[in-house]
Design a protein around this motif. Sequence first.
Motif, short mmCIF file in Angstrom:
data_model
loop_
_atom_site.label_atom_id
_atom_site.label_comp_id
_atom_site.label_asym_id
_atom_site.label_seq_id
_atom_site.Cartn_x
_atom_site.Cartn_y
_atom_site.Cartn_z
N CYS A 117 4.33 -65.34 9.73
CA CYS A 117 5.56 -65.19 10.51
C CYS A 117 5.93 -66.50 11.23
O CYS A 117 7.09 -66.72 11.56
N ASP A 118 4.93 -67.35 11.48
CA ASP A 118 5.18 -68.62 12.15
C ASP A 118 5.90 -69.62 11.27
O ASP A 118 6.30 -70.70 11.74
N ASN A 119 6.08 -69.31 9.99
CA ASN A 119 6.66 -70.26 9.05
C ASN A 119 8.16 -70.12 8.85
O ASN A 119 8.72 -70.67 7.90
N LEU A 120 8.84 -69.37 9.75
CA LEU A 120 10.30 -69.26 9.66
C LEU A 120 10.92 -70.60 10.05
O LEU A 120 10.72 -71.08 11.16
N VAL A 121 11.69 -71.20 9.12
CA VAL A 121 12.24 -72.54 9.35
C VAL A 121 13.77 -72.52 9.38
O VAL A 121 14.38 -73.12 10.26
N HIS A 122 14.40 -71.85 8.42
CA HIS A 122 15.85 -71.87 8.32
C HIS A 122 16.44 -70.46 8.40
O HIS A 122 15.76 -69.46 8.13
N HIS A 123 17.71 -70.42 8.75
CA HIS A 123 18.49 -69.18 8.82
C HIS A 123 19.77 -69.38 8.03
O HIS A 123 20.34 -70.49 8.02
N SER A 124 20.24 -68.33 7.37
CA SER A 124 21.54 -68.40 6.70
C SER A 124 22.15 -67.01 6.61
O SER A 124 21.46 -66.00 6.79
N MET A 125 23.45 -66.96 6.34
CA MET A 125 24.12 -65.68 6.17
C MET A 125 23.64 -65.00 4.89
O MET A 125 23.25 -65.66 3.93
N GLY A 126 23.66 -63.67 4.91
CA GLY A 126 23.29 -62.90 3.73
C GLY A 126 24.46 -62.06 3.25
O GLY A 126 25.62 -62.36 3.55
N ARG A 127 24.16 -61.00 2.57
CA ARG A 127 25.21 -60.17 1.96
C ARG A 127 25.85 -59.26 3.00
O ARG A 127 25.30 -59.03 4.09
#
Length: 565
Positions: free
Chosen positions: A270-280
Amino acid sequence: MFIPPTTDSSVHRIRHCCICFLLLCLWTTTCLTLWKFLESGHPRQQFQLPTSRHDIGKQIQTNSSSVISALDMGISDEEWERLQKALDWPGPDQEITQLNLSTSPVHSIFSIVGLKKSYNVGENISVVITARDHNNNLKTYGGDFFKAKLFDSKIKASVYGEVLDHRNGTYTVTLLLPWEGQAQVFVRLEHSSEVVQILKKYRDSSFPRSHYNGHFEGSEPNKTRISEVVQCNLKWGADGSWRKGNCCCEYTDIKTGTVWQCERPKNLSCDNLVHHSMGRLENPLNPVVKQFFAKKLTNVAITGDKQDINVLPSTAGNGKTDRCRSGLKTPVPAGFYFKDVWKSFVCNTQQFSSTQMGKCLENKIVYLFGDSTTRQWFEYLEKNVPGIKRMDLHTPPTGGPLMAVELKNNIIIHWRPHGVPLRFTKMLITDLHYIGNDIDTIAGGSHAVVVFTLFAHLVFHPITFYVHEVAKIRQSVVALLSRAPETTVVIKSGNTAGLKDIFQSDWYTMQLNTVMQEMFRDIDGVIYLDVWQMTSCHYLLEDLHRDAIIIANEVNMLLSHICPA
């Protein structure tokens, strides 16, 4: 302990009670199973209307049986009751499943009351809207979402009109005549009352109409770099989780308490979350209900008195407006367009040349927080302030964060998007901050200008969550003005958008505007810029990202408050 002996009659009674208990359990289990089936995603031929707000009281029930209290939102019970009254919207008292019983833009009409040959600038006209269904029958209840304005396309003039719902199928609009010349009335039905009922249902639920992606990156034991993309979403309420059970990584913001969930990646931590983006986007509507949102029924002009209204010069003289400052009320209308220039009724707005913009912002640090609509303000200033240059922060050009500086006059302009939920391009999760947290890092002062907006990306989620987010921002603004009362703090309202559907209807934004205004109405030192009226009455087609001429007028309003005349 003494236990009395059991008699035969006692045995019979016990057996009878046991049998009754087992039958009751079996009946309850069957009912619960049937209820869960009906509440599942199985397509149905009818849609269920939500519980009336009058029956909800101080709590709201979500689709997943999660109860949100005023305490969860960070406000008092009294404030929540006040917000509910402000948000109250009438509608049908019964379930409407037949399309022909909904409001028809073809049969609904408007008429000007007591139309005269001529008027004077400053007078009002009254317009009556009569709603009818597809059978041409008069509607007997309110709740339709109409928009109205007065306009003259030749001189690019227009003014907003507020629609008053009489809750019986009729509506009235009072329109000010602010310019000399000609004018016409324009009324459109954006959504029928039946559609608004559907919007309310999903606005108040935990159904995930918008999904998001979490991008995890890390190394395997052999040092090989791997990445995984999973779905993420907001967790709101004890049982309002987007995913159930021990499925997910949870990220809790320490100050706001907002919880973000991502499906647990298969190979990474869980510590490896790096990027965020929009989904469907996920549409909850079945084919029957989708008919109510058909394009031919949505955002359609209705017929009525189309003749020109003759407006003569004013006989009362021109009234003067106040110097722009905090504490001024926003009237309806808040202003009007004349030759594509916004004339404010709130305060004395100015038109700034490029040189005047630079002079106004001399020795200022401007912090712009929110979404792409405040990024448009950043881009406008970047283009028009002489000598200002964007710094390379190695961030996405549309996702930010962004910064521009002008060294000669010591001007710094920041723009940063707000935290999740956010439908943006792929960007670092560490660059997504909650607005209140960022405001807490600003020392403030006469050189500081703080501008924020929080609307377009929150329409996908429960309004109780929106109240929670605004409450946290309010805490930070109050603290900022306490330590540095000379700081300029500006709220940019939400503007009208191009989409008119279950995802991003203007009705959602109008309700969020109401919440923001109500929650900041007693906070001294805060300026509320109502761009809703500016975008609702303009002649250009509505879009979330408004055209340059509208952005120019919005920024001129902002600068008029920073450098009032």
